[in-house]
Write a protein that holds these residues in place. Sequence first.
Motif, PDB file in Angstrom:
ATOM      1  N   PHE A 119      86.449   6.398  29.345  1.00 46.73           N
ATOM      2  CA  PHE A 119      86.076   5.025  29.657  1.00 46.73           C
ATOM      3  C   PHE A 119      86.045   4.802  31.164  1.00 46.73           C
ATOM      4  CE2 PHE A 119      87.604   0.785  30.821  1.00 46.73           C
ATOM      5  CZ  PHE A 119      86.593  -0.002  30.288  1.00 46.73           C
ATOM      6  N   THR A 120      87.075   5.245  31.858  1.00 47.49           N
ATOM      7  CA  THR A 120      87.117   5.040  33.308  1.00 47.49           C
ATOM      8  C   THR A 120      85.995   5.828  34.000  1.00 47.49           C
ATOM      9  OG1 THR A 120      88.756   6.817  33.526  1.00 47.49           O
ATOM     10  CG2 THR A 120      89.587   4.574  33.326  1.00 47.49           C
ATOM     11  N   ARG A 121      85.686   7.013  33.484  1.00 43.27           N
ATOM     12  CA  ARG A 121      84.608   7.798  34.091  1.00 43.27           C
ATOM     13  C   ARG A 121      83.246   7.168  33.841  1.00 43.27           C
ATOM     14  NH1 ARG A 121      86.781  13.873  32.425  1.00 43.27           N
ATOM     15  NH2 ARG A 121      88.561  13.907  33.885  1.00 43.27           N
ATOM     16  N   LEU A 122      83.056   6.588  32.657  1.00 41.51           N
ATOM     17  CA  LEU A 122      81.803   5.888  32.381  1.00 41.51           C
ATOM     18  C   LEU A 122      81.639   4.712  33.330  1.00 41.51           C
ATOM     19  CD1 LEU A 122      79.252   5.376  30.747  1.00 41.51           C
ATOM     20  CD2 LEU A 122      80.647   4.161  29.059  1.00 41.51           C
ATOM     21  N   MET A 123      82.707   3.984  33.574  1.00 43.01           N
ATOM     22  CA  MET A 123      82.641   2.866  34.504  1.00 43.01           C
ATOM     23  C   MET A 123      82.316   3.365  35.919  1.00 43.01           C
ATOM     24  SD  MET A 123      83.224   0.241  32.525  1.00 43.01           S
ATOM     25  CE  MET A 123      83.721  -1.191  33.465  1.00 43.01           C
ATOM     26  N   GLN A 124      82.798   4.558  36.246  1.00 43.91           N
ATOM     27  CA  GLN A 124      82.548   5.103  37.578  1.00 43.91           C
ATOM     28  C   GLN A 124      81.088   5.511  37.771  1.00 43.91           C
ATOM     29  OE1 GLN A 124      85.335   8.334  37.954  1.00 43.91           O
ATOM     30  NE2 GLN A 124      87.129   6.993  37.855  1.00 43.91           N
ATOM     31  N   ILE A 125      80.487   6.141  36.768  1.00 43.76           N
ATOM     32  CA  ILE A 125      79.126   6.642  36.942  1.00 43.76           C
ATOM     33  C   ILE A 125      78.065   5.570  36.679  1.00 43.76           C
ATOM     34  CG2 ILE A 125      79.874   8.935  36.203  1.00 43.76           C
ATOM     35  CD1 ILE A 125      78.219   8.466  33.636  1.00 43.76           C
ATOM     36  N   ALA A 126      78.494   4.373  36.255  1.00 39.67           N
ATOM     37  CA  ALA A 126      77.539   3.328  35.889  1.00 39.67           C
ATOM     38  C   ALA A 126      76.978   2.586  37.096  1.00 39.67           C
ATOM     39  CB  ALA A 126      78.200   2.329  34.942  1.00 39.67           C
ATOM     40  N   ASP A 127      77.298   3.032  38.295  1.00 40.46           N
ATOM     41  CA  ASP A 127      76.758   2.444  39.523  1.00 40.46           C
ATOM     42  C   ASP A 127      77.132   0.970  39.648  1.00 40.46           C
ATOM     43  OD1 ASP A 127      75.434   2.594  41.946  1.00 40.46           O
ATOM     44  OD2 ASP A 127      73.529   1.940  41.102  1.00 40.46           O
ATOM     45  N   LEU A 128      78.381   0.656  39.296  1.00 37.77           N
ATOM     46  CA  LEU A 128      78.884  -0.709  39.403  1.00 37.77           C
ATOM     47  C   LEU A 128      79.827  -0.863  40.593  1.00 37.77           C
ATOM     48  CD1 LEU A 128      79.732  -1.239  35.608  1.00 37.77           C
ATOM     49  CD2 LEU A 128      77.694  -2.027  36.819  1.00 37.77           C
ATOM     50  N   GLY A 129      80.005   0.222  41.338  1.00 33.82           N
ATOM     51  CA  GLY A 129      80.930   0.183  42.464  1.00 33.82           C
ATOM     52  C   GLY A 129      82.378   0.318  42.045  1.00 33.82           C
ATOM     53  N   ILE A 130      82.622   0.720  40.818  1.00 38.41           N
ATOM     54  CA  ILE A 130      83.982   0.830  40.281  1.00 38.41           C
ATOM     55  C   ILE A 130      84.450   2.277  40.413  1.00 38.41           C
ATOM     56  CG2 ILE A 130      85.371   0.669  38.175  1.00 38.41           C
ATOM     57  CD1 ILE A 130      83.432  -1.581  37.304  1.00 38.41           C
ATOM     58  N   THR A 131      85.666   2.454  40.902  1.00 39.70           N
ATOM     59  CA  THR A 131      86.230   3.797  41.056  1.00 39.70           C
ATOM     60  C   THR A 131      87.339   4.084  40.050  1.00 39.70           C
ATOM     61  OG1 THR A 131      87.832   3.030  42.713  1.00 39.70           O
ATOM     62  CG2 THR A 131      85.694   3.832  43.510  1.00 39.70           C
ATOM     63  N   ASP A 132      87.909   3.036  39.450  1.00 39.27           N
ATOM     64  CA  ASP A 132      88.989   3.256  38.480  1.00 39.27           C
ATOM     65  C   ASP A 132      89.201   1.968  37.683  1.00 39.27           C
ATOM     66  OD1 ASP A 132      90.938   4.552  37.079  1.00 39.27           O
ATOM     67  OD2 ASP A 132      92.301   4.835  38.777  1.00 39.27           O
ATOM     68  N   ALA A 133      89.894   2.115  36.563  1.00 39.58           N
ATOM     69  CA  ALA A 133      90.262   0.960  35.740  1.00 39.58           C
ATOM     70  C   ALA A 133      91.755   1.004  35.505  1.00 39.58           C
ATOM     71  CB  ALA A 133      89.509   0.999  34.407  1.00 39.58           C
ATOM     72  N   LEU A 134      92.421  -0.108  35.751  1.00 42.26           N
ATOM     73  CA  LEU A 134      93.872  -0.191  35.621  1.00 42.26           C
ATOM     74  C   LEU A 134      94.220  -1.153  34.488  1.00 42.26           C
ATOM     75  CD1 LEU A 134      94.826  -0.516  39.400  1.00 42.26           C
ATOM     76  CD2 LEU A 134      94.646   1.582  38.020  1.00 42.26           C
ATOM     77  N   PHE A 135      94.981  -0.648  33.525  1.00 44.67           N
ATOM     78  CA  PHE A 135      95.428  -1.477  32.404  1.00 44.67           C
ATOM     79  C   PHE A 135      96.944  -1.569  32.439  1.00 44.67           C
ATOM     80  CE2 PHE A 135      91.271  -1.241  31.523  1.00 44.67           C
ATOM     81  CZ  PHE A 135      90.793  -0.670  30.346  1.00 44.67           C
ATOM     82  N   GLN A 136      97.459  -2.726  32.123  1.00 42.13           N
ATOM     83  CA  GLN A 136      98.908  -2.897  32.015  1.00 42.13           C
ATOM     84  C   GLN A 136      99.223  -3.711  30.773  1.00 42.13           C
ATOM     85  OE1 GLN A 136     100.818  -4.795  35.322  1.00 42.13           O
ATOM     86  NE2 GLN A 136     102.840  -4.788  34.353  1.00 42.13           N
ATOM     87  N   ARG A 137     100.123  -3.193  29.967  1.00 41.50           N
ATOM     88  CA  ARG A 137     100.523  -3.888  28.748  1.00 41.50           C
ATOM     89  C   ARG A 137     101.823  -4.638  29.007  1.00 41.50           C
ATOM     90  NH1 ARG A 137     103.290  -3.762  23.905  1.00 41.50           N
ATOM     91  NH2 ARG A 137     102.025  -4.190  22.043  1.00 41.50           N
ATOM     92  N   HIS A 138     101.825  -5.943  28.766  1.00 41.61           N
ATOM     93  CA  HIS A 138     102.998  -6.778  29.004  1.00 41.61           C
ATOM     94  C   HIS A 138     103.850  -6.894  27.743  1.00 41.61           C
ATOM     95  CE1 HIS A 138     101.688  -8.032  32.964  1.00 41.61           C
ATOM     96  NE2 HIS A 138     100.494  -8.365  32.476  1.00 41.61           N
ATOM     97  N   ASP A 139     105.156  -6.843  27.934  1.00 43.75           N
ATOM     98  CA  ASP A 139     106.096  -7.094  26.840  1.00 43.75           C
ATOM     99  C   ASP A 139     106.257  -8.591  26.632  1.00 43.75           C
ATOM    100  OD1 ASP A 139     106.569  -4.349  26.499  1.00 43.75           O
ATOM    101  OD2 ASP A 139     108.110  -4.380  28.085  1.00 43.75           O
ATOM    102  N   ASP A 140     106.807  -8.958  25.501  1.00 40.25           N
ATOM    103  CA  ASP A 140     107.042 -10.373  25.218  1.00 40.25           C
ATOM    104  C   ASP A 140     107.912 -11.019  26.300  1.00 40.25           C
ATOM    105  OD1 ASP A 140     105.631  -9.843  22.964  1.00 40.25           O
ATOM    106  OD2 ASP A 140     107.207 -10.354  21.531  1.00 40.25           O
ATOM    107  N   SER A 141     108.840 -10.240  26.850  1.00 36.75           N
ATOM    108  CA  SER A 141     109.768 -10.787  27.850  1.00 36.75           C
ATOM    109  C   SER A 141     109.084 -11.143  29.165  1.00 36.75           C
ATOM    110  CB  SER A 141     110.895  -9.783  28.109  1.00 36.75           C
ATOM    111  OG  SER A 141     110.361  -8.551  28.563  1.00 36.75           O
ATOM    112  N   ASP A 142     107.854 -10.680  29.351  1.00 36.56           N
ATOM    113  CA  ASP A 142     107.122 -10.988  30.590  1.00 36.56           C
ATOM    114  C   ASP A 142     106.532 -12.401  30.574  1.00 36.56           C
ATOM    115  OD1 ASP A 142     107.635  -8.454  31.544  1.00 36.56           O
ATOM    116  OD2 ASP A 142     105.757  -7.613  30.787  1.00 36.56           O
ATOM    117  N   PHE A 143     106.591 -13.063  29.440  1.00 31.40           N
ATOM    118  CA  PHE A 143     106.004 -14.401  29.311  1.00 31.40           C
ATOM    119  C   PHE A 143     107.119 -15.440  29.218  1.00 31.40           C
ATOM    120  CE2 PHE A 143     102.960 -11.401  27.632  1.00 31.40           C
ATOM    121  CZ  PHE A 143     101.750 -11.847  28.129  1.00 31.40           C
ATOM    122  N   ASN A 144     106.953 -16.529  29.957  1.00 28.99           N
ATOM    123  CA  ASN A 144     107.913 -17.643  29.918  1.00 28.99           C
ATOM    124  C   ASN A 144     107.180 -18.925  29.573  1.00 28.99           C
ATOM    125  OD1 ASN A 144     110.356 -16.227  30.833  1.00 28.99           O
ATOM    126  ND2 ASN A 144     109.229 -15.987  32.766  1.00 28.99           N
TER     127      ASN A 144
END
Length: 433
Positions: free
Chosen positions: A240-265
Motif C-alpha cells: 500500500f505504501t509503495r503504491l502511494m509512492q509510485i502514484a505520483d502524488l508526492g507521497i513518500t510514506d504512509a504513517l498509521f497509528q492505532r489508538h487505545d481506548d485510554s487515549d480518548f477523554n
Amino acid sequence: MTINNDMIVNLKFKNFRSYYDEAEFSMLAQPSVYNSGAVTTVSLSDGSELRLLNSAAIFGANASGKSNVIYALSALSDMVRDSLSYNQTYHIPLRIPYGFSLESQGLPTEIMIDFTVGDKRYQYSLIIGDAGILVEELSLYNKEKLDLVFKRSRFEDGNFELKLGSGWLSPTVELNDLMLLNNQLLLSWMATKEANGLQNVADYLANLMIQTPEKVLFTGPSKIAEEFFDECKSPLYRRFTRLMQIADLGITDALFQRHDDSDFNFPSSVPAETQKVFIENNRWEFNLVHKMDNAKDNCILPLALESEGTKALFRISPYILYVLENGKFLAYDEISTAIHPSLFRLVVSLFHNPKSNPKGAQLVFTTHDASVADYNSLRADQIWFAEKTKGRSELFSAQDFDDVSINVPFEKWYRSGRFGALPQFGSIDFIFE
C-alpha cells in the motif's frame, strides 16, 4: 498463467431493478493471445480448462443500469451469507422487480451465477417471487454436462420439495429435519455443516468483495485499517505504501497509528454508546509523508488535508491489493471517481500482470472513464455496456458488434457513439423557458 482458482464465469439475471429482460454478463475470454496477461486459465477436475478474464469494465450513461449488475452480485452474496438470520417478514434483497411495468411486479426475479471453486465448476440459480424463494438449484459441471447437486422447489401450498442429484457431495448430512423459512437458502444452511463438500461453495459466494456507493459511504478510514492494516508490518501494508509512492502524488510514506481506548477523554455528560461510536470511528490516525521543498525534510499531513484523488486512492487500493494478494473477486461501482485517468489505468493494469496478480484475482467495475480502455489496456471481451431504452436496461458486450476485433480502438469508437451507451441530453433552452 495456469492455476486453479475460485473465479466467476458468468452471471445472468432477469426482472431485477431496471432490467426487465434477461441480462447476461460473462468473464469468459475469447480465444486470442492479445493482451494475454488479462486472462487466467483454470484447470478443472473433469479435465477441462477455462480461460477467464481477470477484469471487465461496464460503461454507460447515468441511470443506464450499469450499477445494477454490481447490485445483483451484491444482493446474491448478501443473501447467501445472511439468509439464516432472516425472519419470516424479512424482505429478500434480490426481490426488487422491474418497476415500470405492472406485469413485472407479479413476475419472479431470476438470477444464475456460474463459477469455479478449487478445481470444480458450479452453476447456482434462484427464482424468487413475492412469497419468497420459488426455486433454489445448484449443479456441478461434468465437462459440458450439468449434474444436479440439489433442487429445492416451492409448491403453491407453501410446501417445499427437495431433490438430490448425482452431484450431491454430502451423504452424511441429515436433511429429514430441515426447517427453512421461505426466504432462507439451503446453501446458507449447508455452510453451517462440517465436511459436507459445499461449505467452500457457500463461502465463496458469501464472501465476494463488493463495493457500492452505499458501502463506500459507511467504510471510513478506520474500518479500512481494521480490515486490512491491523498489522502495519504486513506485506499488504508495505505494498500500500509503495503504491502511494509510485502514484505520483508526492507521497513518500504512509504513517498509521492505532489508538487505545485510554487515549480518548470525554466529558461525563457524553453517553457511553456515543463514546464507543466516536472511538471506533477515530481509532486510527492516518498521516501521509511528503518531501518538503528542500528535498531533505518531511512534511506530515493528515489524510483529511489530502486531495480528493488521494483520498479516493486510499479507499480503493486496500481492496485492490487484498484481492490480488489472495486471488479473490472484487466488484467496485464507480471505481474511478476522483482518480486521474492515468492512475486509474495503473490500478486496473495490476490485474493484468502475473507478478502483481499471480493467483488470478478478478475485478469488475463500472466507470464513465473510457480512457481506461485506451493504450491497449483492455481487450474487447473485457468491455461491456449498459443502455436504457424506454425505461428498460440492456447489457451488451463490445464483442456483440460484427466489426469489432479483440484490439479495437475502443475509446474513440465509444466517444463517437458507435457502441451507443452514451447519454442523450435534451435542449438547454428547455430548462430556461
